[in-house]
Design an enzyme around this catalytic site. Structure first.
Site, short mmCIF file in Angstrom:
data_model
loop_
_atom_site.label_atom_id
_atom_site.label_comp_id
_atom_site.label_asym_id
_atom_site.label_seq_id
_atom_site.Cartn_x
_atom_site.Cartn_y
_atom_site.Cartn_z
N CYS A 75 5.33 2.53 -1.60
CA CYS A 75 5.44 1.88 -1.88
C CYS A 75 7.16 1.10 -1.99
O CYS A 75 7.55 1.68 -2.62
CB CYS A 75 4.46 2.14 -3.56
N ASN A 76 6.50 0.49 -1.64
CA ASN A 76 8.30 -0.40 -1.79
C ASN A 76 7.84 -1.45 -3.87
O ASN A 76 9.33 -0.98 -3.26
CB ASN A 76 7.86 -1.99 -0.52
N CYS A 179 5.03 -4.09 2.16
CA CYS A 179 4.32 -3.67 1.54
C CYS A 179 3.74 -3.09 2.19
O CYS A 179 2.56 -2.78 3.18
CB CYS A 179 3.47 -4.77 0.71
N THR A 180 3.42 -1.57 1.69
CA THR A 180 2.09 -0.66 2.80
C THR A 180 0.52 -1.12 2.92
O THR A 180 0.30 0.05 3.16
CB THR A 180 2.41 0.32 1.95
N1 DGL Z 1 1.53 -1.15 -1.83
C1 DGL Z 1 2.84 -1.07 -2.50
C2 DGL Z 1 3.74 -2.27 -1.49
O1 DGL Z 1 3.83 -1.39 -0.80
C3 DGL Z 1 2.19 -2.56 -4.39
C4 DGL Z 1 0.98 -3.80 -3.54
C5 DGL Z 1 0.90 -3.83 -5.04
O2 DGL Z 1 0.02 -2.61 -5.32
O3 DGL Z 1 0.96 -5.09 -5.80
O4 DGL Z 1 5.38 -2.54 -2.32
#
Ligand code: DGL
Length: 255
Positions: A75-76, A179-180
């Protein structure tokens, strides 16, 4: 006690990190994995940095308590908020955090690249430094997407959202999926852009880095078939497992 057969712990706010898990399994099929999706508290991108830090600490503790030999922050947003703190807390195990694939984009032939990420990622000091360090011939445009991850998490139609987003952006020849969750709507992104663009995703580099770190620590699995187990903090573990099966079929049809 940590052993080579101990699992790799992977976490995200929800299903997004499954795009990273799929790449980890592709590169290291013999490993065991525990995937934790914090669906009860998703999305992270519109929470405060302190909240994301606290939730990331809870996720990491749960995985370490389950015997994880290594942590992958898939998660970025969580990497930006919590990687430094988690590395201090769990100094004895490798911790790898995904970051937007800005460097490969900046070193490509692209000249104007949109870096899509959650608002919290875009506001972070880590992100500013990543953009600053890679700025040069290629123009890097940070694009916060406040609602996109939540819409993907809930399985909503993102086409109108993306059309508006790209209409206001002007010409781009590259897109970083920072974002993943975003790889799951790659086709919708390409359709919204309406012409050929290069897509950059940090999952491949993150999985390769995890492999290098485990190898350096002498912690790669010895062989045999790896297993993946799933935890969803809202109690619906089967939802994440089912989503993962669909993800792997669509991202890696030959797997
Ligand atoms: N999938 C996550 C990322 O890579 C977070 C997305 C979220 O929950 O807002 O940032």
């Amino acid at each position: 006690m940590i052993k080579n057969a101990s699992p790799i712990g992977v976490f995200d706010s929800g299903v997004g990190g499954l795009s990273v898990l799929a790449e980890l399994v592709r590169q290291m099929p013999n490993e065991n994995y525990i995937y934790l999706g914090d669906r009860k508290n998703a999305p992270y991108g519109s929470r405060t940095t302190d909240e994301v830090l606290r939730l990331s600490e809870e996720n990491a503790k749960r995985l370490v308590d389950l015997g994880a030999k290594c942590l992958v922050i898939a998660c970025n947003t969580a990497t930006a908020a919590a990687a430094d703190s988690l590395r201090r807390t769990y100094a004895t195990i490798p911790i790898v955090g995904i970051e937007p694939a800005v460097k490969p984009a900046a070193h490509s032939a692209c000249r104007r690249v949109a870096v899509l990420a959650t608002p919290r990622t875009v506001e972070s000091a880590r992100f500013s430094e990543l953009i600053r360090a890679n700025s040069g011939a290629c123009e890097l445009i940070p694009v916060p997407c406040p609602r996109l991850a939540g819409m993907i998490e809930r399985g909503e139609d993102v086409r109108d959202y993306l059309s508006e987003l790209f209409a206001s952006l002007g010409y781009v020849d590259g897109i970083v999926l920072g974002c993943t969750h975003y790889p799951f709507v790659k086709n919708e992104i390409l359709a919204a852009v309406g012409r050929a663009v290069e897509i950059f995703d940090g999952a491949v580099g993150t999985a390769a880095q995890t492999k290098r770190r485990l190898d350096a620590a002498g912690l790669l699995a010895d062989g045999g078939e790896g297993r993946v187990s799933f935890i969803s903090t809202d109690g619906d573990d089967a939802y994440i497992e089912k989503f993962f099966k669909e993800v792997t079929k669509c991202l890696f049809p030959k797997m």
